[in-house]
Design an enzyme around this catalytic site. Structure first.
Site, PDB file in Angstrom:
ATOM      1  N   TYR A 156     -19.621 100.542  96.438  1.00 50.15           N
ATOM      2  CA  TYR A 156     -18.319 100.741  97.067  1.00 50.15           C
ATOM      3  C   TYR A 156     -17.951 102.220  97.151  1.00 50.15           C
ATOM      4  O   TYR A 156     -18.706 103.091  96.739  1.00 50.15           O
ATOM      5  CB  TYR A 156     -17.262  99.924  96.313  1.00 50.15           C
ATOM      6  CG  TYR A 156     -17.186  98.467  96.763  1.00 50.15           C
ATOM      7  CD1 TYR A 156     -18.159  97.905  97.586  1.00 50.15           C
ATOM      8  CD2 TYR A 156     -16.130  97.662  96.349  1.00 50.15           C
ATOM      9  CE1 TYR A 156     -18.063  96.569  97.984  1.00 50.15           C
ATOM     10  CE2 TYR A 156     -16.029  96.330  96.747  1.00 50.15           C
ATOM     11  CZ  TYR A 156     -16.999  95.785  97.567  1.00 50.15           C
ATOM     12  OH  TYR A 156     -16.902  94.484  97.963  1.00 50.15           O
ATOM     13  N   SER A 157     -16.753 102.488  97.637  1.00 48.48           N
ATOM     14  CA  SER A 157     -16.380 103.857  98.015  1.00 48.48           C
ATOM     15  C   SER A 157     -16.336 104.830  96.850  1.00 48.48           C
ATOM     16  O   SER A 157     -16.125 104.449  95.702  1.00 48.48           O
ATOM     17  CB  SER A 157     -15.027 103.847  98.718  1.00 48.48           C
ATOM     18  OG  SER A 157     -15.214 103.342 100.015  1.00 48.48           O
TER      19      SER A 157
ATOM     20  N   GLN B   3     -19.325 103.742 104.213  1.00 51.71           N
ATOM     21  CA  GLN B   3     -19.578 102.384 103.765  1.00 51.71           C
ATOM     22  C   GLN B   3     -20.258 101.632 104.902  1.00 51.71           C
ATOM     23  O   GLN B   3     -19.783 101.653 106.044  1.00 51.71           O
ATOM     24  CB  GLN B   3     -18.247 101.682 103.431  1.00 51.71           C
ATOM     25  CG  GLN B   3     -17.614 102.132 102.143  1.00 51.71           C
ATOM     26  CD  GLN B   3     -18.302 101.501 100.946  1.00 51.71           C
ATOM     27  OE1 GLN B   3     -18.157 100.325 100.687  1.00 51.71           O
ATOM     28  NE2 GLN B   3     -19.062 102.302 100.223  1.00 51.71           N
TER      29      GLN B   3
ATOM     30  N   GLU C 295      -5.749 101.783  97.493  1.00 49.96           N
ATOM     31  CA  GLU C 295      -7.169 102.069  97.675  1.00 49.96           C
ATOM     32  C   GLU C 295      -7.371 103.542  98.030  1.00 49.96           C
ATOM     33  O   GLU C 295      -6.460 104.213  98.531  1.00 49.96           O
ATOM     34  CB  GLU C 295      -7.744 101.185  98.794  1.00 49.96           C
ATOM     35  CG  GLU C 295      -7.713  99.687  98.435  1.00 49.96           C
ATOM     36  CD  GLU C 295      -8.505  98.821  99.401  1.00 49.96           C
ATOM     37  OE1 GLU C 295      -8.288  98.920 100.620  1.00 49.96           O
ATOM     38  OE2 GLU C 295      -9.358  98.039  98.926  1.00 49.96           O
TER      39      GLU C 295
ATOM     40  N   ARG D 269     -11.060 100.995  91.796  1.00 51.64           N
ATOM     41  CA  ARG D 269     -12.197 101.548  92.557  1.00 51.64           C
ATOM     42  C   ARG D 269     -11.871 102.848  93.284  1.00 51.64           C
ATOM     43  O   ARG D 269     -10.746 103.291  93.319  1.00 51.64           O
ATOM     44  CB  ARG D 269     -12.699 100.512  93.566  1.00 51.64           C
ATOM     45  CG  ARG D 269     -11.625  99.962  94.490  1.00 51.64           C
ATOM     46  CD  ARG D 269     -12.232  98.948  95.481  1.00 51.64           C
ATOM     47  NE  ARG D 269     -11.182  98.282  96.232  1.00 51.64           N
ATOM     48  CZ  ARG D 269     -10.701  97.067  95.971  1.00 51.64           C
ATOM     49  NH1 ARG D 269     -11.207  96.345  94.994  1.00 51.64           N
ATOM     50  NH2 ARG D 269      -9.726  96.568  96.701  1.00 51.64           N
TER      51      ARG D 269
ATOM     52  N   LEU E 213     -21.558  96.949 110.167  1.00 52.65           N
ATOM     53  CA  LEU E 213     -20.179  97.414 110.001  1.00 52.65           C
ATOM     54  C   LEU E 213     -20.089  98.720 109.226  1.00 52.65           C
ATOM     55  O   LEU E 213     -20.710  98.865 108.175  1.00 52.65           O
ATOM     56  CB  LEU E 213     -19.370  96.329 109.276  1.00 52.65           C
ATOM     57  CG  LEU E 213     -17.906  96.643 108.973  1.00 52.65           C
ATOM     58  CD1 LEU E 213     -17.025  95.413 109.239  1.00 52.65           C
ATOM     59  CD2 LEU E 213     -17.704  97.117 107.525  1.00 52.65           C
ATOM     60  N   LEU E 214     -19.313  99.638 109.767  1.00 51.61           N
ATOM     61  CA  LEU E 214     -18.945 100.881 109.074  1.00 51.61           C
ATOM     62  C   LEU E 214     -17.534 100.699 108.533  1.00 51.61           C
ATOM     63  O   LEU E 214     -16.683 100.144 109.233  1.00 51.61           O
ATOM     64  CB  LEU E 214     -19.017 102.025 110.086  1.00 51.61           C
ATOM     65  CG  LEU E 214     -18.363 103.385 109.812  1.00 51.61           C
ATOM     66  CD1 LEU E 214     -19.052 104.469 110.658  1.00 51.61           C
ATOM     67  CD2 LEU E 214     -16.864 103.403 110.082  1.00 51.61           C
ATOM     68  N   ASN E 215     -17.269 101.157 107.297  1.00 46.87           N
ATOM     69  CA  ASN E 215     -15.866 101.327 106.916  1.00 46.87           C
ATOM     70  C   ASN E 215     -15.632 102.699 106.304  1.00 46.87           C
ATOM     71  O   ASN E 215     -15.973 103.691 106.979  1.00 46.87           O
ATOM     72  CB  ASN E 215     -15.271 100.118 106.170  1.00 46.87           C
ATOM     73  CG  ASN E 215     -15.927  99.674 104.884  1.00 46.87           C
ATOM     74  OD1 ASN E 215     -17.104  99.369 104.856  1.00 46.87           O
ATOM     75  ND2 ASN E 215     -15.173  99.618 103.830  1.00 46.87           N
ATOM     76  N   ASP E 216     -15.090 102.816 105.128  1.00 44.25           N
ATOM     77  CA  ASP E 216     -14.572 104.099 104.644  1.00 44.25           C
ATOM     78  C   ASP E 216     -15.545 105.281 104.720  1.00 44.25           C
ATOM     79  O   ASP E 216     -16.720 105.136 104.354  1.00 44.25           O
ATOM     80  CB  ASP E 216     -14.214 103.996 103.154  1.00 44.25           C
ATOM     81  CG  ASP E 216     -13.433 102.758 102.803  1.00 44.25           C
ATOM     82  OD1 ASP E 216     -13.035 102.014 103.702  1.00 44.25           O
ATOM     83  OD2 ASP E 216     -13.236 102.537 101.591  1.00 44.25           O
TER      84      ASP E 216
HETATM   85  C1  FRU Z   1     -11.319 100.231 101.528  1.00 43.41           C
HETATM   86  C2  FRU Z   1     -12.244  99.498 100.584  1.00 43.41           C
HETATM   87  C3  FRU Z   1     -12.396 100.238  99.277  1.00 43.41           C
HETATM   88  C4  FRU Z   1     -13.723  99.737  98.774  1.00 43.41           C
HETATM   89  C5  FRU Z   1     -14.517  99.625 100.047  1.00 43.41           C
HETATM   90  C6  FRU Z   1     -15.529  98.526 100.067  1.00 43.41           C
HETATM   91  O1  FRU Z   1     -11.536  99.910 102.848  1.00 43.41           O
HETATM   92  O2  FRU Z   1     -11.776  98.175 100.354  1.00 43.41           O
HETATM   93  O3  FRU Z   1     -11.330 100.048  98.367  1.00 43.41           O
HETATM   94  O4  FRU Z   1     -14.322 100.599  97.867  1.00 43.41           O
HETATM   95  O5  FRU Z   1     -13.579  99.415 101.085  1.00 43.41           O
HETATM   96  O6  FRU Z   1     -16.284  98.568 101.243  1.00 43.41           O
END
Ligand code: FRU
Length: 487
Positions: free
Chosen positions: A106-107, A63, A223, A167, A44-47
């Site tokens: 985390y981010s 992420q 966030e 965060r 999984l990719l996120n931020d």
């Molecule tokens: C946003 C978030 C951030 C956090 C990160 C964790 O999508 O929840 O607040 O740092 O993703 O993966």
């Protein structure tokens, strides 16, 4: 459910390299993989994180949970590019293997200090009782491609008055060279806000306090904040959670938008600003981050996905992508977002380039991965529509009503499976000006729509069959249409 806590927090180093290679191969050959977007090799990719330009290269991290399409132990995956179009895969750069980041790196953001790429990110740790402990950690990118952490954490604790939902530091510098970082926070009364720290060296940080905005109760958590100045204005981007739908606005599970106002006069914490505006009226957009390009342009990249939503590609063990980079400007007191000009490099064959009159259902071409540009729109009735990725049973529909200036996207028939159906299958916006131009980027499982030269933008994931390729216009209207193959 195979995604036990143990499975989610299993490090990649526990997996035999041959098993990881096999996972990569399964993902590489699976359906709906992107052709020209940043996507994870597995998992999984996120931020977007750490977006920065240095010495001829853009660095963009994201992420990453390597082992499946779920949120688990997060790494930072590293990509570099000379042109914001062609990206080089640098591999995992930040590994969550220390006590303060034992449950995820985390981010965070990137900045340049001492001619080196530095980052600041959130260390996420869970104790034996699964209580969260949050810290902010500085690091720098070594020449071997790994991030070296400057431990112990620069900001070891959450200040009084806030919960452990604290965060996503974004670091910036003022004209006199003082460093600041802005952090997303939740107050002890469970409302969202941002706080600011100050530093002389970007290593030792002093808490200044909360940024004072006009929105004292707006959701339960903010966030991924980002603050920058553009054309003499101060802009705060953030992703608030817990906002209820309001007419056509705030339709997704979580939102992402901005305040535009007077530049901050830090260390004064008052922000004088206009009302909250969403950045993207589509289905899948969250946690954007910006950086300044070599030539001074402000560039934004977002996550083309959302937390807590499942997607049809999950069964193939990967999820999500980043959006295309967008160039930000301010016009009429609002942000405008255009695809970065470098993206014309993606254009291969021209599939269509004509001024036409639409009648009933004209198929102008068949394409799966393309850019469509519409200019010189002339309507002789109240509305027109077009479909993409269309066949007898599927289509994604774009509709414009000239009387109300409402533009609507309908993905209810975009494929056998439609993500997040309970949040609705259409999205719309009311344009400030009559629709005159449109640019649409379509990849194997996404669209990104730019209306009126960046006045409004919408991103979304769609999961059609590869064989659904019709591009069909209808309505009493005419326009110049150009279509480029991007595959
Ligand atoms: C946003 C978030 C951030 C956090 C990160 C964790 O999508 O929840 O607040 O740092 O993703 O993966």
């Amino acid at each position: 459910n195979q995604w036990t806590r143990e499975a989610r927090y299993r490090p990649l180093s526990d997996v035999d390299p041959s098993v990881y290679q096999a996972m990569k191969e399964e993902v590489r050959t699976s359906p709906w993989r992107f052709s020209y977007h940043i996507q994870p090799p597995t998992g999984l990719l996120n931020d977007p994180n750490g977006f920065v330009y240095h010495d001829g290269l853009y660095h963009l991290f994201y992420q990453w949970f390597p082992l499946g399409p779920v949120h688990g132990l997060k790494y930072w995956y590293h990509m570099t590019s000379k042109d914001l179009v062609h990206w080089f895969d640098e591999g995992a750069a930040l590994i969550p293997n220390n006590d303060p980041d034992s449950h995820g790196a985390y981010s965070g953001s990137g900045f340049i200090k001492d001619d080196q790429v530095h980052i600041m990110y959130t260390g996420n740790k869970r104790d034996a009782d699964w209580n969260r402990h949050t810290s902010q950690i500085v690091g720098h990118l070594r020449s071997d491609g790994r991030i070296e952490k400057h431990l112990p954490p620069a900001i070891p604790n959450v200040p009084e008055g806030y919960t452990e939902h604290f965060r996503d530091p974004k670091v910036f510098q003022d004209a006199s060279g003082i460093w600041y970082c802005i952090i997303g926070a939740q107050r002890s009364d469970l409302t969202g806000c941002t706080v600011i720290y100050q530093s002389q060296d970007a290593e030792h940080w002093t808490f200044l306090g909360e940024l004072q905005t006009n929105y004292s109760t707006f959701g339960y958590m903010w966030e991924c904040p980002d603050y920058f100045e553009l054309d003499g204005k101060g802009i705060l981007l953030f992703s608030p959670q817990g906002i209820e739908p309001d007419g056509p606005n705030y339709q997704n599970i979580f939102q992402s938008g901005y305040f535009i106002g007077e530049p901050l006069a830090l260390p004064d914490l008052t922000f004088t600003h206009e009302s909250f505006q969403e950045l993207d009226f589509g289905f899948d957009f969250y946690a954007p981050q910006t950086t300044e390009a070599a030539d001074g342009r402000r560039i934004l990249v977002g996550w083309m996905g959302l937390p807590d939503i499942s997607y049809p590609s999950d069964i193939y063990n990967w999820a999500h992508a980043l959006t295309l980079p967008r160039e930000l400007t301010i016009e009429q007191g609002r942000l405008r977002q255009r695809p970065v000009r470098e993206l014309t490099q993606l254009r291969k064959e021209t599939l269509f380039d004509e001024t036409i009159l639409f009648e009933q259902d004209v198929t102008i071409a068949e394409a799966e991965i393309f850019e469509l540009v519409m200019t010189d729109l002339k309507l002789s009735s109240d509305s027109f529509r077009f479909s993409i990725r269309q066949d007898a049973t599927e289509e994604t529909v774009f509709h414009y009503d000239a009387v109300s200036r409402q533009f609507t996207i309908d993905r209810s028939r975009s494929g056998a499976e439609v993500p997040a159906e309970s949040f609705g299958t259409s999205r719309s916006t009311i344009l400030a000006k009559d629709l005159h131009t449109l640019r649409l980027f379509v990849d194997r499982s996404s669209f990104e729509l730019f209306l009126n030269d960046g006045e409004a933008v919408a991103s979304g994931r769609i999961f059609p069959k590869t064989s659904s390729r019709g591009i069909v216009f209808s309505g009493e209207a005419g326009a110049h249409l150009s279509l480029y193959d991007l595959s």
